[in-house]
Scaffold this motif. Sequence first.
Motif, PDB file in Angstrom:
ATOM      1  N   THR A  56       0.834  -1.206   0.000  1.00  0.00           N
ATOM      2  CA  THR A  56       0.000   0.000   0.000  1.00  0.00           C
ATOM      3  C   THR A  56       0.865   1.251   0.000  1.00  0.00           C
ATOM      4  OG1 THR A  56      -1.089  -1.256   1.733  1.00  0.00           O
ATOM      5  CG2 THR A  56      -2.234   0.699   0.915  1.00  0.00           C
ATOM      6  N   ASN A  63       0.966   7.388  -6.073  1.00  0.00           N
ATOM      7  CA  ASN A  63      -0.160   8.317  -6.200  1.00  0.00           C
ATOM      8  C   ASN A  63       0.246   9.736  -5.822  1.00  0.00           C
ATOM      9  OD1 ASN A  63      -1.924   6.401  -7.062  1.00  0.00           O
ATOM     10  ND2 ASN A  63      -2.863   6.042  -5.047  1.00  0.00           N
ATOM     11  N   SER A 126     -16.966  11.466 -10.238  1.00  0.00           N
ATOM     12  CA  SER A 126     -16.505  10.462  -9.282  1.00  0.00           C
ATOM     13  C   SER A 126     -15.125  10.846  -8.766  1.00  0.00           C
ATOM     14  CB  SER A 126     -16.481   9.081  -9.941  1.00  0.00           C
ATOM     15  OG  SER A 126     -15.654   9.137 -11.073  1.00  0.00           O
ATOM     16  N   SER A 128     -11.343  10.765  -7.619  1.00  0.00           N
ATOM     17  CA  SER A 128     -10.162  10.063  -8.122  1.00  0.00           C
ATOM     18  C   SER A 128      -8.942  10.921  -7.802  1.00  0.00           C
ATOM     19  CB  SER A 128     -10.257   9.871  -9.631  1.00  0.00           C
ATOM     20  OG  SER A 128     -10.167  11.132 -10.263  1.00  0.00           O
ATOM     21  N   GLY A 209     -11.224   9.563  -2.782  1.00  0.00           N
ATOM     22  CA  GLY A 209     -12.014   8.352  -2.931  1.00  0.00           C
ATOM     23  C   GLY A 209     -11.300   7.194  -2.252  1.00  0.00           C
ATOM     24  N   THR A 210     -11.074   6.106  -2.988  1.00  0.00           N
ATOM     25  CA  THR A 210     -10.442   4.938  -2.364  1.00  0.00           C
ATOM     26  C   THR A 210      -8.944   4.922  -2.583  1.00  0.00           C
ATOM     27  OG1 THR A 210     -10.904   3.723  -4.388  1.00  0.00           O
ATOM     28  CG2 THR A 210     -12.494   3.501  -2.583  1.00  0.00           C
ATOM     29  N   GLU A 211      -8.412   5.852  -3.383  1.00  0.00           N
ATOM     30  CA  GLU A 211      -6.973   5.859  -3.668  1.00  0.00           C
ATOM     31  C   GLU A 211      -6.196   6.417  -2.474  1.00  0.00           C
ATOM     32  OE1 GLU A 211      -5.349   4.882  -6.284  1.00  0.00           O
ATOM     33  OE2 GLU A 211      -6.758   4.782  -7.960  1.00  0.00           O
ATOM     34  N   PRO A 212      -5.171   5.712  -1.997  1.00  0.00           N
ATOM     35  CA  PRO A 212      -4.389   6.268  -0.892  1.00  0.00           C
ATOM     36  C   PRO A 212      -3.345   7.274  -1.402  1.00  0.00           C
ATOM     37  CG  PRO A 212      -3.533   4.123  -1.492  1.00  0.00           C
ATOM     38  CD  PRO A 212      -4.685   4.402  -2.426  1.00  0.00           C
ATOM     39  N   SER A 220      -3.412   6.721   8.474  1.00  0.00           N
ATOM     40  CA  SER A 220      -4.143   5.480   8.724  1.00  0.00           C
ATOM     41  C   SER A 220      -3.282   4.457   9.457  1.00  0.00           C
ATOM     42  CB  SER A 220      -4.646   4.895   7.405  1.00  0.00           C
ATOM     43  OG  SER A 220      -3.539   4.458   6.642  1.00  0.00           O
TER      44      SER A 220
END
Lengths: 269, 364
Positions: A56, A63, A126, A128, A209-212, A220
Amino acid sequence: MMKGGWFKVYAIGYLVFLYAPIIILPMFAFNDATVIAFPLTGFSTRWFSAMLEQPTLSLAVKNSLFIAVTSAVLATTLGVFAARASTRYRFPMKAGLMGLIMLPLVLPEIIVAVSLLVVLLGLGVSLSLWTVILGHVLICTPFTIAILSSAFQSLDQSLEEAAYDLGESAASTFRLIILPLVMPGIISSLLISFTISLDEFIIAFFLAGTEPTLPVFIFSQFRFPSAVPVIMALGTVLVCLSIILLTIAEYFRRRGIAKSGGKDTGGFL
Amino acid sequence: MTEKPTMIAFQDVHKYYGDYHALRGITATIKAGEFFSLLGPSGCGKTTLLRTIAGFEGISSGAVMIDGRNMAGVPANQRPTNMVFQSYAIFPHLTVGENVGFGLRRAGLTKDALAARVGEALDMVGLKGYGARAAHALSGGQRQRVALARALILKPKVLLLDEPLSALDKKMREQMQVELIRLQRQVGITFILVTHDQEEALVMSDRIAVMFEGEIAQLADPETLYRRPNSRKVADFIGTMNFLPASILSETGGKLEVEAQGFGKVTLEAEQAPGAASGEGAAVGFRPETLTILFEGQTATDRESMATIEEVVYYGDMTYYDVRLDGTEKPIRISMRNVFGRPVLDIGARTRVAWSPGALVLFR
């Protein structure tokens, strides 16, 4: 005498306050224990290897780098346009418009994040990495304008006129004269917005969104005590990277000044 | 001498910045090969006028013609003019040679041909061998020369100079004045100089346009401008001019009978009264050097008056005397070259002053 003494105490206290946490970072990153506490138990590089094995984390780094580079380029491009317009042209409502552009500098980031989220969801966009980039461009642009405005301001307008007078077009004048002379400003603008974007948390947290991203990932991980030394190792790497980046930025800034024969009036280092 | 062709013609040029009327109907011609100056105080529109030639400034009405061609709609990069800027505008990130050769980038020359042209241009301004130097390391005078070489290398029809000497110290300025004159004679290009320094304009120019508040007050050669200014304002701006009240007694057949305070009755030629009526009342004006203090044994070649010395300013080579002619209220200034063995007079001394009606200018 007494006065000078107190100033010394103040200065040292201030430096300790600033840098002690950063010095503690590598200390525990190389410490052979899961618990973050003194005394140190022994030297180890296992947290660094553990860091490299985190799937991750590498995704988050990828990212974050993508977001930071893209945001820096976009914000700096917008900054060049705005800074050029504000220093070179007169147009109606200029002060008001520039004020509006600079406003995100003082707006609470959480407000920006929440309102962006509401608007984007309302529009059916959405979430991103691109929505994060959008938010980061918004908060980085005022910084880039501030940096680039001073770069454009110090540019003698007759340099442009001279190039134009000698037969160049407006576009080639920009390329041959203006761009090389404001290049140090552009580089520091890129680096600053890169840095701002890289460690930005709130907007990334709301809009990714769900992208770290890296800061969100770090946050986290703090839920797991066993992951804390890994975060320390990561932090050490980041601090080293920042110092290298800043040194490069400063090198370019000084070289730019020396090249154009200007006088050094401060900088980052 | 044959009449030179016209290089630049201003035809009733007006320029407005919003409500501000910067140029108020400029009509003038500048001849080819002329060293022409636009002289005036700051804010008189001289730089604006220069920039309308270069194409940096549009005009609100009228026409600017260069070599018979109307420049309306012709952008600055296509005009046959080049400019030397007040700040010199040397490109700081380029070398001296790259600066000078900048305008030839598009000429499609080979590397050797370009280097030869740059070398020639540098040679012309006395900077032989400076090509490889960094431009930002130059002194003020050297920057000035680079700016000149960079503008002249394109062989423009007109070279525009915007206060090019104002940033230099006095000695350097005087040296550059002479060099600019020499350079202009050498290349034969029309030079147009903007300056607020009347001495600079007098030294360098073939003709001068004196500007006030967006208008040309007088356009003439330096000697006419100095000897026969057509208004009190021009007279005051160029050098020192003494004024004494006068009244016109009669005006017949090109001659004027004038009664001037301190001088009495004088007869002037019509050309000694070049200006129009100002409404301020008539006065005669004269330069400090046109009057002479008479020492013992000297006699006036023309006329003489009695005066009292009120102030003495000693300059080494010159002495300035403020003297009051008998029958006048305010003192006038006389400049005298100091001669070995001749005393400097004291305040309060009585003296005879020699003068000549031919040196007077009548302002109506």
